[in-house]
Design an enzyme around this catalytic site. Structure first.
Site, PDB file in Angstrom:
ATOM      1  N   GLU A 249      42.796  38.674  30.893  1.00 18.65           N
ATOM      2  CA  GLU A 249      41.804  39.311  31.760  1.00 18.65           C
ATOM      3  C   GLU A 249      40.565  39.529  30.904  1.00 18.65           C
ATOM      4  O   GLU A 249      40.621  40.230  29.896  1.00 18.65           O
ATOM      5  CB  GLU A 249      42.323  40.626  32.330  1.00 18.65           C
ATOM      6  CG  GLU A 249      43.448  40.470  33.329  1.00 18.65           C
ATOM      7  CD  GLU A 249      43.037  39.726  34.596  1.00 18.65           C
ATOM      8  OE1 GLU A 249      41.830  39.754  34.926  1.00 18.65           O
ATOM      9  OE2 GLU A 249      43.912  39.139  35.236  1.00 18.65           O
ATOM     10  N   CYS A 283      35.732  46.484  33.707  1.00 18.48           N
ATOM     11  CA  CYS A 283      35.566  45.087  34.109  1.00 18.48           C
ATOM     12  C   CYS A 283      35.309  44.948  35.606  1.00 18.48           C
ATOM     13  O   CYS A 283      34.857  43.900  36.057  1.00 18.48           O
ATOM     14  CB  CYS A 283      36.793  44.271  33.705  1.00 18.48           C
ATOM     15  SG  CYS A 283      38.338  44.842  34.446  1.00 18.48           S
TER      16      CYS A 283
END
Length: 480
Positions: A249, A283
């Protein structure tokens, strides 16, 4: 215990062979939270060796033992969420309410995967050949390396650790060196559970030594990483060489569309929470605000008023909505982006300045740029701070095209009262997660999480989808 904040290897607390690092409170640079041991590459090898032994025993443990271990960890996290949330906020800088919420979410992950232990059902099918039965079963992948980021020092680590343990794997946990306190506190809880020695290991240390030794090891079976795109590419290259299963990720440049028919009060709150909560250090932050020209000016006026009301200050101070950024390097990067945005022609409509509070910390006001284009560097690269940019568009076609014009694809949102527009957005947004009338930041623990393009690589995290990464499939044929 040989050190107040030691490493945890093979069921024992051991001192680091590479001295210690000091953990400092970003809200108050005069406060040191503690010293934390640093592992050597030899200790990485020792932990992996122990994990391979411990994993075989853990994989043979009964389902109820695994269930009880995960439930106990979750129960203690929930019971201590005020204490541990305070610790988390002190070391990372997010406001106390967010710190406590992160600990509570970590507890929920353990509870969810405890239940998932009891839902591990295999499948039986008939063979195409008469008299032959076929069943497929899932088995642990083996030893899992977990490398977690500093912005969610507990939750991101836990959503990797909990499923790894639930499916019978051993864990080598390397937290971000900037935030070791939460990782150490989590490990202390895990260390008191009925786990075979070596099943869980904590290796604090730098990415250049401990992280590098972990990602290049051929002795682990899987590596899950959350961090920057640059490092993610390095992890992928290193693991593929050893045929180690990899899950990444990485970066993002998420957008929130404010449609012509949007409820502007709702849009402002979604933009504020999405772009500035956690000091923008997430994020899923909506750093691009794509606004229809019909509501552009009114939206900006309302958002600036909201930013003017936001209290910036120390994480534990009552009423603070935006804490400090994580460290001096991140603050310098954020301020550099402010200057770069202005140099590229963006208008700094609000904030973007370092400020002083009663304590010496890394504080800055939330920044809002207007008059930006999607081709400006500040709209192409991840800033990872409390900075958002408004992009004016003429219609929904331009809005969706602008949203998708990026090499990232994690989350996207839209504020609209139109069901047809919401349906079109869900279908056409090139992201792994989409939100309608919600902030782009904020996901549930029981459904898959991940992105597309340069944001993610490998199987999805969270929910039942986690088993795709943490297990391997075996197909069994039987002729009676």
């Amino acid at each position: 215990m040989s050190s107040p904040h030691a490493l945890y290897i093979n069921g024992q607390w051991v001192d680091g062979e590479e001295s210690h690092v000091t953990n400092t409170n970003p809200s108050d640079l005069a406060e040191d939270i503690g010293d934390y041991a640093q592992a050597s590459t030899a200790q990485v090898e020792a932990a992996i060796k122990a994990a391979r032994v411990g994993q075989r025993e853990w994989a043979k443990s009964g389902l109820e033992q695994r269930y009880n271990v995960l439930m106990a960890i979750g129960d203690e996290l929930m019971a201590r969420k005020a204490e541990l949330g305070r610790l988390l906020s002190r070391e990372e800088g997010k406001p106390l309410a967010e710190g406590m919420g992160e600990v509570a979410r970590s507890a929920q992950f353990f509870h969810y995967y405890a239940a998932e232990v009891l839902r591990q059902l295999d499948e039986r099918v008939d063979s195409v050949r008469p008299g032959v039965e076929v069943d497929t079963r899932r088995e642990p992948v083996g030893v899992v390396g977990v490398i977690s980021p500093w912005n969610f020092p507990m939750a991101t680590a836990v959503w990797k650790i909990a499923p790894a343990l639930a499916f019978g794997n051993a864990v080598i946990f390397k937290p971000a060196n900037l935030v070791p306190a939460s990782a150490w506190a989590l490990t202390e809880i895990i260390s008191r559970q009925a786990l075979p020695a070596g099943t869980f290991n904590l290796l604090m240390g730098s990415g250049g030594s401990v992280g590098e030794a972990l990602i290049t090891s051929p002795e682990i079976n899987a590596l899950t990483f959350t961090g920057s795109l640059e490092v993610g590419r390095r992890v992928a290259a290193a693991t593929v060489g050893n045929l180690v299963k990899c899950q990444l990720e990485m970066g993002s440049k998420n957008a929130l569309i404010v449609a012509e028919d949007a409820d502007l009060d709702l849009a402002v709150e979604a933009a504020f929470n999405g772009a500035y909560s956690g000091t923008g250090q997430k994020c899923t932050a909506s750093s691009r605000l794509i606004v229809h020209q019909a509501v552009h000016d009114a939206f900006i006026e309302k958002l600036i008023a909201r930013l003017a009301q936001a209290k910036v200050g120390p994480a534990l101070e009552e009423g603070v909505q935006i804490g400090p950024v994580a460290d001096a390097r991140q603050l310098a990067s954020n301020l550099d982006w402010i200057e770069r945005g202005k140099a590229d022609g963006a208008h700094l409509a609000f904030g973007g300045e370092r400020i002083t509070c009663l304590s010496d910390g890394y504080f800055m006001t939330p920044a809002l740029f207007t008059e930006t284009t999607n081709q400006m560097a500040i709209n192409r690269e991840e800033v990872f701070g409390p900075v958002a940019c408004v992009i004016k568009v003429a219609d929904i076609d331009e809005a969706i095209a602008t949203l998708n014009d990026t090499n990232f694809g994690l989350t996207a949102g839209i504020i609209t009262n139109s069901l047809s527009l919401a349906s079109r957005f869900k279908a056409e947004a090139e992201t792994g997660c989409v939100m309608v009338n919600l902030p782009t930041a904020g996901t549930d623990y029981h459904v898959p999480f991940g992105g597309r393009k340069d944001s993610s690589f490998g199987p999805r995290e969270q929910g039942r989808y986690a088993r795709e990464f943490y297990t391997v499939v075996k197909t069994c044929y039987v002729k009676a």
